[in-house]
Design a protein around this motif. Structure first.
Motif, PDB file in Angstrom:
ATOM      1  N   MET A   1       0.824  -1.205   0.000  1.00  0.00           N
ATOM      2  CA  MET A   1       0.000   0.000   0.000  1.00  0.00           C
ATOM      3  C   MET A   1       0.865   1.264   0.000  1.00  0.00           C
ATOM      4  N   PRO A   2       0.532   2.205  -0.862  1.00  0.00           N
ATOM      5  CA  PRO A   2       1.234   3.489  -0.788  1.00  0.00           C
ATOM      6  C   PRO A   2       0.771   4.257   0.442  1.00  0.00           C
ATOM      7  N   SER A   3       1.456   5.354   0.780  1.00  0.00           N
ATOM      8  CA  SER A   3       1.038   6.024   2.014  1.00  0.00           C
ATOM      9  C   SER A   3      -0.144   6.975   1.813  1.00  0.00           C
ATOM     10  N   ARG A   4      -0.381   7.424   0.571  1.00  0.00           N
ATOM     11  CA  ARG A   4      -1.522   8.331   0.365  1.00  0.00           C
ATOM     12  C   ARG A   4      -2.426   7.774  -0.740  1.00  0.00           C
ATOM     13  N   ILE A   5      -3.703   7.579  -0.379  1.00  0.00           N
ATOM     14  CA  ILE A   5      -4.657   6.981  -1.324  1.00  0.00           C
ATOM     15  C   ILE A   5      -5.879   7.875  -1.500  1.00  0.00           C
ATOM     16  N   LEU A   6      -6.370   7.890  -2.720  1.00  0.00           N
ATOM     17  CA  LEU A   6      -7.622   8.580  -3.038  1.00  0.00           C
ATOM     18  C   LEU A   6      -8.665   7.503  -3.333  1.00  0.00           C
ATOM     19  N   ILE A   7      -9.662   7.385  -2.466  1.00  0.00           N
ATOM     20  CA  ILE A   7     -10.759   6.432  -2.698  1.00  0.00           C
ATOM     21  C   ILE A   7     -11.692   7.044  -3.741  1.00  0.00           C
ATOM     22  N   ALA A   8     -12.212   6.223  -4.647  1.00  0.00           N
ATOM     23  CA  ALA A   8     -13.168   6.726  -5.648  1.00  0.00           C
ATOM     24  C   ALA A   8     -14.474   5.959  -5.557  1.00  0.00           C
ATOM     25  N   ASP A   9     -15.576   6.715  -5.524  1.00  0.00           N
ATOM     26  CA  ASP A   9     -16.904   6.089  -5.495  1.00  0.00           C
ATOM     27  C   ASP A   9     -17.866   6.952  -6.294  1.00  0.00           C
ATOM     28  N   ASP A  10     -19.079   6.444  -6.512  1.00  0.00           N
ATOM     29  CA  ASP A  10     -20.028   7.232  -7.300  1.00  0.00           C
ATOM     30  C   ASP A  10     -20.752   8.293  -6.470  1.00  0.00           C
ATOM     31  N   ILE A  11     -21.338   7.883  -5.339  1.00  0.00           N
ATOM     32  CA  ILE A  11     -22.128   8.846  -4.554  1.00  0.00           C
ATOM     33  C   ILE A  11     -21.658   8.867  -3.103  1.00  0.00           C
ATOM     34  N   TYR A  12     -21.547  10.056  -2.541  1.00  0.00           N
ATOM     35  CA  TYR A  12     -21.255  10.204  -1.112  1.00  0.00           C
ATOM     36  C   TYR A  12     -22.544  10.645  -0.437  1.00  0.00           C
ATOM     37  N   THR A  13     -23.041   9.840   0.503  1.00  0.00           N
ATOM     38  CA  THR A  13     -24.250  10.257   1.228  1.00  0.00           C
ATOM     39  C   THR A  13     -23.884  10.497   2.688  1.00  0.00           C
ATOM     40  N   THR A  14     -23.873   9.451   3.524  1.00  0.00           N
ATOM     41  CA  THR A  14     -23.485   9.664   4.925  1.00  0.00           C
ATOM     42  C   THR A  14     -21.965   9.590   5.087  1.00  0.00           C
ATOM     43  N   GLY A  15     -21.291   9.006   4.118  1.00  0.00           N
ATOM     44  CA  GLY A  15     -19.848   8.820   4.242  1.00  0.00           C
ATOM     45  C   GLY A  15     -19.489   7.478   4.862  1.00  0.00           C
ATOM     46  N   ALA A  16     -20.495   6.669   5.226  1.00  0.00           N
ATOM     47  CA  ALA A  16     -20.227   5.391   5.914  1.00  0.00           C
ATOM     48  C   ALA A  16     -19.352   4.461   5.068  1.00  0.00           C
ATOM     49  N   THR A  17     -19.618   4.399   3.772  1.00  0.00           N
ATOM     50  CA  THR A  17     -18.854   3.493   2.906  1.00  0.00           C
ATOM     51  C   THR A  17     -17.401   3.950   2.792  1.00  0.00           C
ATOM     52  N   VAL A  18     -17.208   5.242   2.530  1.00  0.00           N
ATOM     53  CA  VAL A  18     -15.849   5.770   2.380  1.00  0.00           C
ATOM     54  C   VAL A  18     -15.089   5.605   3.696  1.00  0.00           C
ATOM     55  N   ASP A  19     -15.762   5.873   4.828  1.00  0.00           N
ATOM     56  CA  ASP A  19     -15.100   5.732   6.130  1.00  0.00           C
ATOM     57  C   ASP A  19     -14.668   4.291   6.395  1.00  0.00           C
ATOM     58  N   ALA A  20     -15.539   3.344   6.069  1.00  0.00           N
ATOM     59  CA  ALA A  20     -15.187   1.935   6.305  1.00  0.00           C
ATOM     60  C   ALA A  20     -14.008   1.540   5.422  1.00  0.00           C
ATOM     61  N   ALA A  21     -14.038   1.948   4.163  1.00  0.00           N
ATOM     62  CA  ALA A  21     -12.931   1.627   3.253  1.00  0.00           C
ATOM     63  C   ALA A  21     -11.643   2.286   3.749  1.00  0.00           C
ATOM     64  N   ALA A  22     -11.758   3.524   4.235  1.00  0.00           N
ATOM     65  CA  ALA A  22     -10.583   4.240   4.741  1.00  0.00           C
ATOM     66  C   ALA A  22     -10.005   3.514   5.963  1.00  0.00           C
ATOM     67  N   ALA A  23     -10.884   3.038   6.850  1.00  0.00           N
ATOM     68  CA  ALA A  23     -10.422   2.323   8.052  1.00  0.00           C
ATOM     69  C   ALA A  23      -9.679   1.047   7.655  1.00  0.00           C
ATOM     70  N   VAL A  24     -10.221   0.327   6.677  1.00  0.00           N
ATOM     71  CA  VAL A  24      -9.585  -0.929   6.228  1.00  0.00           C
ATOM     72  C   VAL A  24      -8.226  -0.632   5.580  1.00  0.00           C
ATOM     73  N   LEU A  25      -8.159   0.419   4.803  1.00  0.00           N
ATOM     74  CA  LEU A  25      -6.880   0.788   4.165  1.00  0.00           C
ATOM     75  C   LEU A  25      -5.852   1.212   5.208  1.00  0.00           C
ATOM     76  N   GLN A  26      -6.315   1.936   6.233  1.00  0.00           N
ATOM     77  CA  GLN A  26      -5.381   2.356   7.291  1.00  0.00           C
ATOM     78  C   GLN A  26      -4.809   1.151   8.028  1.00  0.00           C
ATOM     79  N   ARG A  27      -5.669   0.181   8.299  1.00  0.00           N
ATOM     80  CA  ARG A  27      -5.182  -1.053   8.958  1.00  0.00           C
ATOM     81  C   ARG A  27      -4.147  -1.747   8.084  1.00  0.00           C
ATOM     82  N   ALA A  28      -4.265  -1.551   6.778  1.00  0.00           N
ATOM     83  CA  ALA A  28      -3.315  -2.196   5.850  1.00  0.00           C
ATOM     84  C   ALA A  28      -2.068  -1.334   5.645  1.00  0.00           C
ATOM     85  N   GLY A  29      -1.970  -0.228   6.381  1.00  0.00           N
ATOM     86  CA  GLY A  29      -0.726   0.551   6.352  1.00  0.00           C
ATOM     87  C   GLY A  29      -0.788   1.891   5.636  1.00  0.00           C
TER      88      GLY A  29
END
Ligand SMILES: [Zn+2]
Ligand SMILES: [Zn+2]
Length: 247
Positions: free
Chosen positions: A202-230
């Motif tokens: 994993m690189p140290s800086r990532i840009l997640i891409a998705d179609d729609i942002y509503t509550t942010g729950a999906t992006v937050d969960a993906a961000a948490a998983v990526l952080q755990r991966a370094g």
């Protein structure tokens, strides 16, 4: 061979494809004329880019210009640092994204990527993400739909920004209906749905891409998983962000 009236004929496979499957305007779905790219002339005059003031966290429009964050972000701790979307998930954009997702208008991804590249140039220059990671869909859904619109969007954005697209996340579970869950349960449920590919460094800086942002729950969960991966810094881009009063 004798020259006939066909000598001016130039074989252009894309013209034939256009005749069989006309390319469509990404905003109003009208068939495009040969010279029009991604959107028709009428829509090009009025592309509804978001305008300031925007939330300093999720990029959602905020009504009260005295505030720095939208109402939703004022009460939430996000796992990502910051994100943006070029459009509000409303009106023509909302109809268009629904067609992109459910009515085989995969070609619209190019328009959303182009709009994000133009709208977000300043953010991307500042954040310097090393990879674009699309939000994955579950395999069953991918088979049914034939494509993942977030991955198409990410790949098109990659072409326009030179930032590599890395499909570093997989969806391992279909998510349960989450309407009855509180935000914390929703977050845990979503975290279990994603898995970071262990074969990718994993690189140290990532840009997640998705179609729609509503509550942010999906992006937050993906961000948490990526952080755990370094991953150290996670940002996001979405094609559209739900306006505040509906989030
Ligand atoms: Zn149009
Ligand atoms: Zn916000």
């Amino acid at each position: 061979m004798e020259e006939t009236g066909t000598k001016h004929f130039i074989f252009r496979p894309e013209r034939i494809a256009d005749a069989v499957y006309p390319r469509r305007c990404a905003l109003c779905d009208a068939p495009l004329l040969p010279r029009e790219r991604m959107v028709c002339r009428k829509c090009r005059k009025n592309i509804p880019f978001l305008e300031q003031p925007l939330c300093l966290s999720c990029g959602r429009p905020i009504r009260d210009s005295g505030e720095e964050y939208c109402e939703s972000c004022r009460g939430t701790r996000h796992f990502y640092i910051r994100g943006f979307a070029p459009f509000s998930y409303d009106g023509a954009v909302r109809d268009s994204i629904l067609r992109m997702k459910y009515s085989h208008r995969a070609e619209y991804a190019a328009f959303y990527a182009q709009s994000s590249a133009v709208f977000g140039r300043g953010y991307l220059d500042e954040w310097c993400p090393e990879a674009i990671v699309p939000i994955p869909v579950h395999r069953d859904r991918l088979i049914r739909r034939g494509y993942n619109q977030a991955a198409l969007f990410a790949r098109e954005l990659s072409k326009r920004t030179g930032i590599p697209c890395v499909e570093a996340l997989a969806r391992v579970h279909s998510t349960k209906p989450m309407k009855e869950l509180d935000p914390e349960e929703r977050h845990r449920n979503l975290i279990r749905a994603f898995r970071a590919d262990p074969s990718i460094r994993m690189p140290s800086r990532i840009l997640i891409a998705d179609d729609i942002y509503t509550t942010g729950a999906t992006v937050d969960a993906a961000a948490a998983v990526l952080q755990r991966a370094g991953v150290r810094e996670v940002y996001f881009v979405c094609a559209a962000v739900a306006p505040g009063n509906r989030a």
